[in-house]
Design a protein around this motif. Structure first.
Motif, PDB file in Angstrom:
ATOM      1  N   TRP A   1      25.062  99.966  49.574  1.00  0.00           N
ATOM      2  CA  TRP A   1      23.739  99.818  49.605  1.00  0.00           C
ATOM      3  C   TRP A   1      23.482  98.440  48.983  1.00  0.00           C
ATOM      4  O   TRP A   1      22.729  97.724  49.679  1.00  0.00           O
ATOM      5  N   PHE A   2      23.865  98.132  47.929  1.00  0.00           N
ATOM      6  CA  PHE A   2      23.583  96.690  47.441  1.00  0.00           C
ATOM      7  C   PHE A   2      24.077  95.497  48.207  1.00  0.00           C
ATOM      8  O   PHE A   2      23.389  94.607  48.464  1.00  0.00           O
ATOM      9  N   LEU A   3      25.289  95.660  48.684  1.00  0.00           N
ATOM     10  CA  LEU A   3      25.953  94.595  49.715  1.00  0.00           C
ATOM     11  C   LEU A   3      24.992  94.475  51.043  1.00  0.00           C
ATOM     12  O   LEU A   3      24.719  93.511  51.670  1.00  0.00           O
ATOM     13  N   ARG A   4      24.364  95.775  51.480  1.00  0.00           N
ATOM     14  CA  ARG A   4      23.765  95.861  52.656  1.00  0.00           C
ATOM     15  C   ARG A   4      22.339  95.033  52.451  1.00  0.00           C
ATOM     16  O   ARG A   4      21.909  94.329  53.247  1.00  0.00           O
ATOM     17  N   VAL A   5      21.899  95.299  51.241  1.00  0.00           N
ATOM     18  CA  VAL A   5      20.565  94.412  50.854  1.00  0.00           C
ATOM     19  C   VAL A   5      20.919  92.968  50.708  1.00  0.00           C
ATOM     20  O   VAL A   5      19.916  92.098  51.365  1.00  0.00           O
ATOM     21  N   VAL A   6      22.133  92.548  50.278  1.00  0.00           N
ATOM     22  CA  VAL A   6      22.326  91.157  50.197  1.00  0.00           C
ATOM     23  C   VAL A   6      22.486  90.590  51.462  1.00  0.00           C
ATOM     24  O   VAL A   6      22.201  89.460  51.827  1.00  0.00           O
ATOM     25  N   LYS A   7      23.009  91.380  52.321  1.00  0.00           N
ATOM     26  CA  LYS A   7      23.460  90.740  53.820  1.00  0.00           C
ATOM     27  C   LYS A   7      22.257  90.932  54.656  1.00  0.00           C
ATOM     28  O   LYS A   7      21.870  89.864  55.393  1.00  0.00           O
ATOM     29  N   HIS A   8      21.596  91.863  54.913  1.00  0.00           N
ATOM     30  CA  HIS A   8      20.665  92.134  55.730  1.00  0.00           C
ATOM     31  C   HIS A   8      19.004  92.383  55.235  1.00  0.00           C
ATOM     32  O   HIS A   8      18.059  92.422  55.826  1.00  0.00           O
ATOM     33  N   GLY A   9      18.949  92.401  53.922  1.00  0.00           N
ATOM     34  CA  GLY A   9      17.591  92.491  53.400  1.00  0.00           C
ATOM     35  C   GLY A   9      17.358  94.031  53.404  1.00  0.00           C
ATOM     36  O   GLY A   9      18.113  94.895  53.472  1.00  0.00           O
ATOM     37  N   TYR A  10      15.958  94.357  53.264  1.00  0.00           N
ATOM     38  CA  TYR A  10      15.577  95.777  53.167  1.00  0.00           C
ATOM     39  C   TYR A  10      15.434  96.166  54.558  1.00  0.00           C
ATOM     40  O   TYR A  10      13.932  96.168  54.894  1.00  0.00           O
ATOM     41  N   ASP A  11      16.185  96.326  55.553  1.00  0.00           N
ATOM     42  CA  ASP A  11      15.992  96.632  56.690  1.00  0.00           C
ATOM     43  C   ASP A  11      15.729  97.988  57.212  1.00  0.00           C
ATOM     44  O   ASP A  11      15.292  98.432  58.254  1.00  0.00           O
ATOM     45  N   VAL A  12      16.320  99.016  56.179  1.00  0.00           N
ATOM     46  CA  VAL A  12      16.017 100.518  56.438  1.00  0.00           C
ATOM     47  C   VAL A  12      15.190 100.895  55.283  1.00  0.00           C
ATOM     48  O   VAL A  12      15.539 100.444  53.970  1.00  0.00           O
ATOM     49  N   VAL A  13      14.778 102.130  55.250  1.00  0.00           N
ATOM     50  CA  VAL A  13      13.903 102.870  54.361  1.00  0.00           C
ATOM     51  C   VAL A  13      14.886 103.055  52.982  1.00  0.00           C
ATOM     52  O   VAL A  13      14.402 102.998  51.842  1.00  0.00           O
ATOM     53  N   GLU A  14      16.030 103.537  53.227  1.00  0.00           N
ATOM     54  CA  GLU A  14      16.873 103.910  52.159  1.00  0.00           C
ATOM     55  C   GLU A  14      17.112 102.716  51.113  1.00  0.00           C
ATOM     56  O   GLU A  14      17.433 103.150  49.973  1.00  0.00           O
ATOM     57  N   THR A  15      17.141 101.507  51.487  1.00  0.00           N
ATOM     58  CA  THR A  15      17.508 100.454  50.744  1.00  0.00           C
ATOM     59  C   THR A  15      16.405  99.991  49.920  1.00  0.00           C
ATOM     60  O   THR A  15      16.654  99.395  48.618  1.00  0.00           O
ATOM     61  N   SER A  16      14.993 100.601  49.818  1.00  0.00           N
ATOM     62  CA  SER A  16      13.911 100.500  49.184  1.00  0.00           C
ATOM     63  C   SER A  16      14.252 101.121  47.811  1.00  0.00           C
ATOM     64  O   SER A  16      13.487 100.705  47.041  1.00  0.00           O
ATOM     65  N   ALA A  17      15.023 101.864  47.429  1.00  0.00           N
ATOM     66  CA  ALA A  17      15.413 102.518  46.309  1.00  0.00           C
ATOM     67  C   ALA A  17      16.295 101.870  45.251  1.00  0.00           C
ATOM     68  O   ALA A  17      16.230 101.838  44.313  1.00  0.00           O
ATOM     69  N   PHE A  18      16.686 100.543  45.877  1.00  0.00           N
ATOM     70  CA  PHE A  18      17.400  99.405  45.141  1.00  0.00           C
ATOM     71  C   PHE A  18      16.503  98.418  44.781  1.00  0.00           C
ATOM     72  O   PHE A  18      16.017  97.716  45.511  1.00  0.00           O
ATOM     73  N   PHE A  19      16.550  98.208  43.232  1.00  0.00           N
ATOM     74  CA  PHE A  19      15.663  96.955  42.739  1.00  0.00           C
ATOM     75  C   PHE A  19      16.384  95.629  43.329  1.00  0.00           C
ATOM     76  O   PHE A  19      17.621  95.521  43.383  1.00  0.00           O
ATOM     77  N   PRO A  20      15.611  94.809  43.349  1.00  0.00           N
ATOM     78  CA  PRO A  20      16.018  93.047  44.201  1.00  0.00           C
ATOM     79  C   PRO A  20      16.940  92.483  43.306  1.00  0.00           C
ATOM     80  O   PRO A  20      17.417  91.579  43.970  1.00  0.00           O
ATOM     81  N   GLY A  21      16.543  92.675  41.974  1.00  0.00           N
ATOM     82  CA  GLY A  21      17.212  91.659  40.803  1.00  0.00           C
ATOM     83  C   GLY A  21      18.773  91.296  41.313  1.00  0.00           C
ATOM     84  O   GLY A  21      19.159  90.174  41.756  1.00  0.00           O
ATOM     85  N   TYR A  22      19.460  92.494  41.221  1.00  0.00           N
ATOM     86  CA  TYR A  22      20.996  92.306  41.514  1.00  0.00           C
ATOM     87  C   TYR A  22      21.385  91.657  42.851  1.00  0.00           C
ATOM     88  O   TYR A  22      22.171  90.954  42.954  1.00  0.00           O
ATOM     89  N   PRO A  23      20.865  92.188  43.854  1.00  0.00           N
ATOM     90  CA  PRO A  23      21.084  91.658  45.140  1.00  0.00           C
ATOM     91  C   PRO A  23      20.823  90.258  45.359  1.00  0.00           C
ATOM     92  O   PRO A  23      21.489  89.293  46.001  1.00  0.00           O
ATOM     93  N   LEU A  24      19.581  89.797  44.674  1.00  0.00           N
ATOM     94  CA  LEU A  24      19.301  88.482  44.617  1.00  0.00           C
ATOM     95  C   LEU A  24      20.239  87.477  44.040  1.00  0.00           C
ATOM     96  O   LEU A  24      20.596  86.385  44.352  1.00  0.00           O
ATOM     97  N   VAL A  25      20.723  87.820  42.895  1.00  0.00           N
ATOM     98  CA  VAL A  25      21.543  87.172  42.157  1.00  0.00           C
ATOM     99  C   VAL A  25      22.957  87.169  42.822  1.00  0.00           C
ATOM    100  O   VAL A  25      23.658  86.114  42.956  1.00  0.00           O
ATOM    101  N   VAL A  26      23.533  88.300  43.403  1.00  0.00           N
ATOM    102  CA  VAL A  26      24.663  88.346  44.120  1.00  0.00           C
ATOM    103  C   VAL A  26      24.392  87.271  45.473  1.00  0.00           C
ATOM    104  O   VAL A  26      25.674  86.530  45.822  1.00  0.00           O
TER     105      VAL A  26
END
Length: 163
Positions: A82-107
């Motif tokens: 899920w975190f890698l999905r946020v890194v690559k595609h952003g918050y494109d589906v509702v399920e990804t909103s459960a993950f805080f954006p700090g780690y994906p931003l640093v990654v």
């Protein structure tokens, strides 16, 4: 004044001597304990995947090639997916909103340097574990002494979910 003399001596001794004196600190022992356990788990996970008869349904994220995909893809599962999905595609589906954006931003930033989001994620996680070991050691030293603090770091490395 004493610290000024010590820093002057370290600067005259050179970077290698400074690195040796820094590596000899108890906090460095805590970092190496944490990283040693994490790397041992990593090695055992890769060995388990090599030994596994099931070679289907491996993670969809790639590092650099087949061998590095096995090594780094070991940790591209469960929430990492899920975190890698946020890194690559952003918050494109509702399920990804459960993950805080700090780690994906640093990654995402580190992926520019390492040219792989999987590699960047694993290395950032290891760096964060090392930093957590230092903080836990410093807090533990004040509360329960040096030996207890090192034991606390070892317990965190062995059983991170128990914290």
């Amino acid at each position: 004044m004493h610290s000024d003399a010590a820093s002057d001596a370290r600067s005259r001794a050179g970077p290698i001597a400074a690195a040796r004196s820094l590596a000899a600190t108890p906090a460095a022992t805590a970092v190496w304990s944490m990283l040693g356990v994490r790397l041992l788990f990593w090695f055992l996970a890769v060995l388990g995947l090599l030994w596994s008869p099931v070679h289907a349904n491996f993670p969809q994220w790639s590092a650099y090639g087949p061998h590095s995909d096995l090594v780094f893809g070991t940790f591209a599962q469960w929430d990492a997916d899920w975190f890698l999905r946020v890194v690559k595609h952003g918050y494109d589906v509702v399920e990804t909103s459960a993950f805080f954006p700090g780690y994906p931003l640093v990654v995402r930033g580190a992926a520019v340097v390492f040219r792989s989001a999987v590699v960047a994620g694993v290395l950032i996680s290891l760096a964060a574990a090392a930093l957590a070991a230092v903080f836990l050691y410093r807090i533990g030293t004040d509360a329960i002494g040096k030996a207890g603090a090192l034991d606390g770091v070892l317990f965190l490395a062995l059983y991170p979910c128990a914290l």
